[in-house]
Design an enzyme around this catalytic site. Structure first.
Site, PDB file in Angstrom:
ATOM      1  N   LYS A 203       0.672  -1.251   0.022  1.00 18.89           N
ATOM      2  CA  LYS A 203       0.107  -0.061   0.073  1.00 18.89           C
ATOM      3  C   LYS A 203       0.884   1.137   0.064  1.00 18.89           C
ATOM      4  O   LYS A 203       1.983   1.203   0.452  1.00 18.89           O
ATOM      5  CB  LYS A 203      -0.950   0.064   1.359  1.00 18.89           C
ATOM      6  CG  LYS A 203      -2.176   0.810   1.071  1.00 18.89           C
ATOM      7  CD  LYS A 203      -3.196   0.134   0.251  1.00 18.89           C
ATOM      8  CE  LYS A 203      -4.520   0.730   0.064  1.00 18.89           C
ATOM      9  NZ  LYS A 203      -5.558  -0.070  -0.488  1.00 18.89           N
TER      10      LYS A 203
HETATM   11  P1  NAD Z   1     -12.779   7.749  -3.409  1.00 17.05           P
HETATM   12  O1  NAD Z   1     -11.764   8.580  -3.235  1.00 17.05           O
HETATM   13  O2  NAD Z   1     -13.251   7.316  -4.880  1.00 17.05           O
HETATM   14  O3  NAD Z   1     -14.293   7.734  -2.751  1.00 17.05           O
HETATM   15  C1  NAD Z   1     -13.934   8.054  -1.310  1.00 17.05           C
HETATM   16  C2  NAD Z   1     -15.556   8.499  -0.865  1.00 17.05           C
HETATM   17  O4  NAD Z   1     -15.549   8.613   0.645  1.00 17.05           O
HETATM   18  C3  NAD Z   1     -15.946   9.874  -1.456  1.00 17.05           C
HETATM   19  O5  NAD Z   1     -17.463   9.807  -1.610  1.00 17.05           O
HETATM   20  C4  NAD Z   1     -15.779  10.856  -0.196  1.00 17.05           C
HETATM   21  O6  NAD Z   1     -16.556  11.950  -0.234  1.00 17.05           O
HETATM   22  C5  NAD Z   1     -16.162   9.742   1.030  1.00 17.05           C
HETATM   23  N1  NAD Z   1     -15.697  10.222   2.354  1.00 17.05           N
HETATM   24  C6  NAD Z   1     -14.250  10.692   2.586  1.00 17.05           C
HETATM   25  N2  NAD Z   1     -14.275  11.018   3.835  1.00 17.05           N
HETATM   26  C7  NAD Z   1     -15.608  10.613   4.250  1.00 17.05           C
HETATM   27  C8  NAD Z   1     -15.903  10.570   5.709  1.00 17.05           C
HETATM   28  N3  NAD Z   1     -15.385  11.160   6.738  1.00 17.05           N
HETATM   29  N4  NAD Z   1     -17.494  10.304   5.895  1.00 17.05           N
HETATM   30  C9  NAD Z   1     -18.188   9.889   4.867  1.00 17.05           C
HETATM   31  N5  NAD Z   1     -17.663   9.736   3.570  1.00 17.05           N
HETATM   32  C10 NAD Z   1     -16.309  10.182   3.296  1.00 17.05           C
HETATM   33  O7  NAD Z   1     -12.358   6.197  -2.759  1.00 17.05           O
HETATM   34  P2  NAD Z   1     -12.619   4.733  -3.166  1.00 17.05           P
HETATM   35  O8  NAD Z   1     -11.754   4.106  -3.920  1.00 17.05           O
HETATM   36  O9  NAD Z   1     -14.185   4.731  -3.384  1.00 17.05           O
HETATM   37  O10 NAD Z   1     -12.224   4.209  -1.805  1.00 17.05           O
HETATM   38  C11 NAD Z   1     -13.296   3.965  -0.746  1.00 17.05           C
HETATM   39  C12 NAD Z   1     -12.713   2.929   0.245  1.00 17.05           C
HETATM   40  O11 NAD Z   1     -12.821   1.585  -0.598  1.00 17.05           O
HETATM   41  C13 NAD Z   1     -11.130   3.078   0.959  1.00 17.05           C
HETATM   42  O12 NAD Z   1     -11.323   2.555   2.068  1.00 17.05           O
HETATM   43  C14 NAD Z   1     -10.518   2.077   0.012  1.00 17.05           C
HETATM   44  O13 NAD Z   1      -9.438   1.609   0.536  1.00 17.05           O
HETATM   45  C15 NAD Z   1     -11.491   0.908  -0.184  1.00 17.05           C
HETATM   46  N6  NAD Z   1     -11.051   0.245  -1.584  1.00 17.05           N
HETATM   47  C16 NAD Z   1     -11.263   1.039  -2.943  1.00 17.05           C
HETATM   48  C17 NAD Z   1     -10.719   0.149  -3.913  1.00 17.05           C
HETATM   49  C18 NAD Z   1     -10.622   0.803  -5.304  1.00 17.05           C
HETATM   50  O14 NAD Z   1     -10.722   0.115  -6.298  1.00 17.05           O
HETATM   51  N7  NAD Z   1     -10.975   1.893  -5.384  1.00 17.05           N
HETATM   52  C19 NAD Z   1     -10.563  -1.321  -3.817  1.00 17.05           C
HETATM   53  C20 NAD Z   1     -10.716  -1.662  -2.462  1.00 17.05           C
HETATM   54  C21 NAD Z   1     -11.081  -1.177  -1.433  1.00 17.05           C
END
Ligand code: NAD
Length: 417
Positions: A107
């Protein structure tokens, strides 16, 4: 190894210690798996648009390389620190092993406020960060991908920066790229598609006795919004969603296709259809069948776990439930789909992207989605069967499979020298 110690890292270690004890894991292997193999902290200086120079802290952590090169996202967020990145790298190891992918976990991240930065500043940050971690990454070593506040544009900049240093195009150095520079069809939607598929499989197992189960989703970025799209397509009524700016609630259900276009225009769910506002804290405690935390880690703790009312909790985010909360939710009978299973669709299609880049042979979107659904379904069934046979919860079952695969490979390879 106290350098890594923070709440999230200690939670990840606690989960490992728990399964290690249940599995009677070899003590030497257990000790090796408790810490990352390699970690790099870098200063990332960039020129801001106002002419000033600012230095950001960047990290890349590789947890384990037993089964292949390391793999894991890059996060730009103000809470990024060494311990969080180390915990996320450890979860990536178990996730890759659970899905039978030939990778270890990694990561990375930069501590910054991306919402306050311009696109040009983000590009300079991504490029300078890539330069600083260049010695650690590469298609045969460590392959980054998008995570919070990074996306396919970020991956294109990383690929370009790396390729400029090497002297020729190296698309396989990152995944989650735009399709036109070697990305895979289906990658952008893969994580949310996978989350929704595991929820569908859970609904089939649990038979909740309702024709239209309800769902609430915290976080409406890549993972949350695509999960909403596919849950809606599977006949689930999504009644509440939120992002960093606030949330919406409508017991009648949200018009998800219209909400997706609204968010594409405005960048937030707030203000859609003048619906009732709901706070990020409240959304977790709604009376719904399905809850999907899809934003940050540690949002369900021993302080709010007793108020969680969902029947299925699918971890779109990594680490949203602390070990103390996990115990409370299990006692309440919540069916948890752990992050290393629920959100594994992203790394599965990242793996497909890397394979396509290496072979210079690209697949159709149907092929990608079909293989994704097959691998997610196989892992879900393995977890379900293990949980039933060993009488353990889903997280423990998933980790027993993942940790078990890494541990047996470690024992076969031995300890060098
Ligand atoms: P992203 O940046 O696309 O979206 C993040 C979202 O969370 C946004 O809508 C943002 O406004 C919201 N957010 C941020 N802070 C917040 C808070 N305090 N309260 C509520 N909402 C809040 O990120 P993503 O890629 O969707 O990732 C989200 C989660 O999923 C993370 O934990 C990431 O590690 C996990 N994840 C992502 C992927 C991927 O392929 N992108 C894969 C596995 C896991």
């Amino acid at each position: 190894m106290q350098e890594f110690y923070n709440e999230t890292f200690l939670n990840a270690q606690k989960q490992l210690d728990h399964v290690a004890q249940l599995m009677n894991l070899d003590a030497g292997v257990h000790e090796r798996l408790r810490y990352p193999r390699k970690a790099l902290i870098v200063s990332v200086p960039i020129k801001l648009d106002n002419g000033q120079t600012k230095v950001f802290s960047g990290y890349r952590v590789q947890h384990d390389q037993t089964l292949g090169p390391t793999k894991g996202g890059i996060r730009f967020h103000h809470e990024v620190n060494l311990g969080e990145v180390a915990a996320l790298s450890m979860w990536m190891t178990w996730k890759c092993a659970l899905l039978n992918l030939p990778y270890g976990g990694a990561k990375g991240g930069v501590c910054c406020f991306p919402e306050e930065m311009s696109v040009n500043e983000m590009e300079r940050l991504a490029r300078r960060y890539t330069t600083e971690i260049l010695s650690m990454i590469g298609p045969e070593k460590d392959i980054p991908a998008p995570d919070m506040y990074t996306n396919e544009n970020t991956m294109a900049w990383i690929m370009d920066t790396y390729s400029n240093f090497i002297g020729y195009a190296v698309p396989g150095v990152v995944t989650g790229k735009p399709v036109s520079v070697g990305g895979s069809l289906g990658r952008k939607e893969a994580t949310g598609r996978g989350v929704a598929h595991t929820v569908k499989l859970a609904l089939e197992k649990l038979q909740l006795g309702t024709d239209e189960p309800t769902a609430a989703i915290q976080g409406f970025g890549n993972v949350g919004s695509i999960t909403a799209k596919y849950l809606h397509q599977h006949g689930v009524k999504v009644v509440a969603v939120s992002d960093v700016q606030g949330g919406l609630y409508s017991p009648k259900g949200l018009d998800i296709p219209r909400l997706l276009s609204y968010v594409a225009d405005r960048g937030t769910v707030v203000g859609f259809d003048d619906l009732d506002a709901i706070e990020n804290r409240e959304i977790l405690e709604l009376e719904v069948d399905i809850l999907v935390p899809a934003a940050l880690a540690n949002v369900i703790t021993e302080h709010n776990a007793s108020r969680i009312k969902c029947k299925i909790l699918a971890e779109g985010a990594n680490g949203p439930v602390t070990p103390e909360a996990d115990k409370i939710l299990q006692d309440k009978g919540v069916f948890i789909i752990p992050g290393i299973l629920a959100n594994a669709g992203g790394v599965v299609v990242s793996y497909f992207e890397w394979v396509q880049d290496i072979q210079h042979l690209f697949w159709s979107e149907e092929q990608v989605n079909e293989k994704l659904i097959y691998l997610m379904g196989r892992a879900f069934e393995e977890v379900y069967q293990t949980s039933t046979a060993k009488k353990v919860d889903n997280r423990t079952a998933a980790m027993m499979i993942g940790v078990g695969r890494v541990a047996s490979a470690k024992l076969l390879r031995g300890l060098y020298p």
